[in-house]
Design an enzyme around this catalytic site. Structure first.
Site, PDB file in Angstrom:
ATOM      1  N   ASP A 177      -8.904  -6.421  -4.638  1.00 15.98           N
ATOM      2  CA  ASP A 177      -8.482  -5.139  -4.071  1.00 15.98           C
ATOM      3  C   ASP A 177      -9.074  -4.024  -4.926  1.00 15.98           C
ATOM      4  O   ASP A 177      -8.725  -3.881  -6.090  1.00 15.98           O
ATOM      5  CB  ASP A 177      -6.955  -5.060  -4.056  1.00 15.98           C
ATOM      6  N   ARG A 230     -11.913   6.213   9.986  1.00 13.95           N
ATOM      7  CA  ARG A 230     -11.527   4.814  10.006  1.00 13.95           C
ATOM      8  C   ARG A 230     -12.614   3.925   9.421  1.00 13.95           C
ATOM      9  O   ARG A 230     -12.336   2.947   8.721  1.00 13.95           O
ATOM     10  CB  ARG A 230     -11.224   4.393  11.447  1.00 13.95           C
ATOM     11  N   HIS A 286      -8.068  -5.203  -0.287  1.00 10.87           N
ATOM     12  CA  HIS A 286      -6.765  -4.572  -0.055  1.00 10.87           C
ATOM     13  C   HIS A 286      -6.036  -5.224   1.122  1.00 10.87           C
ATOM     14  O   HIS A 286      -4.807  -5.361   1.102  1.00 10.87           O
ATOM     15  CB  HIS A 286      -6.981  -3.083   0.200  1.00 10.87           C
ATOM     16  N   ASP A 287      -6.784  -5.613   2.132  1.00  6.24           N
ATOM     17  CA  ASP A 287      -6.191  -6.218   3.325  1.00  6.24           C
ATOM     18  C   ASP A 287      -5.437  -7.513   3.032  1.00  6.24           C
ATOM     19  O   ASP A 287      -4.681  -7.991   3.881  1.00  6.24           O
ATOM     20  CB  ASP A 287      -7.273  -6.502   4.370  1.00  6.24           C
ATOM     21  N   SER A 293       0.838  -1.199   0.000  1.00  5.97           N
ATOM     22  CA  SER A 293       0.000   0.000   0.000  1.00  5.97           C
ATOM     23  C   SER A 293       0.881   1.261   0.000  1.00  5.97           C
ATOM     24  O   SER A 293       1.787   1.375  -0.829  1.00  5.97           O
ATOM     25  CB  SER A 293      -0.947  -0.058   1.212  1.00  5.97           C
TER      26      SER A 293
END
Lengths: 386, 386
Positions: free
Chosen positions: B322, B227, B355-356, B157
């Protein structure tokens, strides 16, 4: 708006209001004792009362779908691209009814209206509405207008969910269903985005648990954030990129937190405009109606089983870059309709405009949608001849 | 954490601190007079000082990438799945350096540190950092540790952007580059999401223009929202659906605004945890560093031209679901590397985790990433033999 009205505009329109004294039982268990619905109509109801089209609006929509309220109005109604003389929904042929849903903030009874029990604003005490409640209230409006059966019920996004609900709750009162850029139920990600919007509004200190009017405040910060995040989901990554790219407001980076990129400026502006024009309690309520809609739930998750009661032909339309309610979600509905043995046409329109594409003109979209409506008009004419 | 450390854990680790008195000139035009960097190291630096790996962290990351700080620590470092004895980044072979970047809130000099000029917290006066600034500070840490050249610089990232910057700014000091789930520049949509996060923080009345510490407040509402919206972009629609679906917290709809769906509960919890553990000014600064990164900009938008100065082999990895930094964004980088005539391996890993995924174990991901690191280790060993 221009000095003269465009030739294909329905022209100047005036909202109307219908008062209902008969209490409306709601899904949440509460009852709305009395209410007003604000609506507009375009075109002329024929003698047989068979050419009525109902337009259902989306999250932040309202009754003003086409034409102008005055010569000073800057923009026409939200679906003016598709409603008017000679347009997709041709007001030379159809009598179009477009209303503001219960819980709205554009004249229909909602959180900003007076609660007859207390005499003060409903505010957060206004009951949470469902798509089913809305459709029930729309059916009463149809009664009032003397419309036993709509030639078509039409809507995009949350509006498309209302169309689907019409086909299930009042199959005898809907001759055709047009479900655009919608989904038979929200995904976890959809609910998550709604929850961010709700938290933004509800955590704004000016929200006062929904009693902001009594406190003389407006949770503008929260509504602005809700609209900004919503807006991102209405556009495609491509359309945002094409519109703004990484363009800067000025020639240089400012290395600070003032507006730097054009896309920031655009989002802030959209958020600011919305935060002064829309009611926060209404926004919360509309997102909940979205979350709750799930006709398959009462059939063990089997959408085809839920659709068994539907009897009209369907047109389902999706847009290739719509990632809020992606084409897969429309295909899920189409597949279930096919499994349930219902007549359905489906078109996936190539578009760069994401979810917002349902509001915009597009040649193939208009050809498909217009072709379907043309057939609806022919059916009406054939029935008249008999 | 368990009573005993897992066999493949690097075990207990202790953060270290390096103080730098030499001023650091920043891209924004300001100069940081002096600063501290907090870092951890795992494994042993060989005699030739040729086996060092630099780990660059992402938006909310820090120096604690692997192992445990104490036997009471609930979870190991953020990349423990990939760093340890026998793991992808094998601490039996490599000397791993992982730092907290400038502007952070985990010990490295940042907005929470004292401004030597005023004696009070830097707060919002802490200069906006760029990826280039970070890499310059990392090079000084390498000097301090006696590392002339990293065997590899690795990051996911925002960390991947730092790797790319290393390859351009210090080509002679990086033998291999591993760029995971990254992009050579943010899209308008990426910037838009960052802007929502910034507006959420900055419009929180407890933010006080960044001087919340002096007001004894914390902009928790804003950080929580930031968040929450970030978290949605880290997960795929599929993984959110698989994890939560439309599951309710209780058996029935509550028709109100308490937590209703599991996904709401999860997001609120994630937001609440983060809002008490992370610094708001740091979050703002990190999002700006993301927005600004664009090595092609100084080459008229030609990424291949920008990459001309790079000289090391690259491994680029992306993940199929992602949507924050989609595979297309990695392919853009790979295509430019190919056009620039640079050696590059590329793998697009099938994963449901969005993405994680870059943080999680995955057989094919580990095979590709581990294979590349294995070759890096062999290169080191061959050089030693000479």
């Amino acid at each position: 708006m221009p000095d003269t009205l465009p030739a294909d505009s329905i022209g100047l329109v005036t909202p109307q209001q219908a008062h209902f004294d008969e209490p409306l039982a709601l899904a949440c268990g509460k009852t709305l004792p009395a209410y007003d619905l604000v609506y507009e109509t375009y075109g002329t109801l024929n003698v047989e009362r068979s050419n009525a089209i109902l337009i259902c609006h989306a999250l932040s929509g309202h009754h003003h779908a086409a034409g102008y309220h005055s010569m000073d109005e800057r923009k026409p109604g939200w679906w003016d691209a598709h409603i008017g003389p000679g347009k997709t929904i041709d007001t030379n042929r159809f009598f179009v009814v477009s209303l503001n849903n219960l819980g709205g903030c554009h004249g229909t009874t909602g959180p900003c209206s007076a609660n007859p029990e207390t005499g003060r604003q409903w505010g957060p005490d206004f009951p949470v509405m469902t798509v089913g409640d809305w459709v029930n209230s729309q059916a009463r409006l149809a009664d009032r207008l003397g419309i036993q059966r709509f030639a078509a019920v039409v809507g995009g996004s949350l509006g498309g969910m209302q169309v689907l609900q019409w086909s299930l709750a009042y199959p005898e009162r809907i001759a055709n269903a047009v479900v655009i850029a919608a989904t038979p139920r929200l995904s976890a990600q959809n609910i998550a985005f709604n929850e961010v919007a709700r938290q933004a509004i509800r955590s704004d200190p000016d929200f006062h648990d929904g009693w902001y009017a009594e406190h003389g405040t407006m949770p503008k910060r929260g509504l602005k954030l809700a609209r900004m995040v919503g807006h991102i989901t209405y556009l495609s990554e491509h359309s945002m990129g094409a519109k703004f790219g990484r363009d800067l407001r000025s020639d240089e980076l400012n290395f600070g937190y003032d507006v730097e990129f054009q896309v920031e400026s655009y989002l802030r502006y959209q958020g600011d405009m919305f935060s002064t024009a829309f009611d926060a309690n209404t926004y919360l309520l509309m997102t909940k109606a979205l979350d709750y809609f799930d006709p398959a739930a009462s059939h063990g998750g089997d959408l085809a089983a839920a659709l068994a009661s539907a009897s009209c032909p369907f047109l389902v339309v999706s847009f290739s870059t719509d990632w809020r309610f992606a084409p897969e979600r429309s295909r899920e509905l189409v597949d279930a309709l096919v499994r349930a043995g219902k007549p359905v046409s489906y078109a996936e329109i190539d578009s760069q405009h994401g979810h917002d594409a349902f509001l915009l003109p597009d040649t193939r979209y208009q050809a498909v949608f217009g072709g379907f409506m043309n057939r609806v008009a022919h059916d009406i004419a054939r029935a008249e001849e008999k």
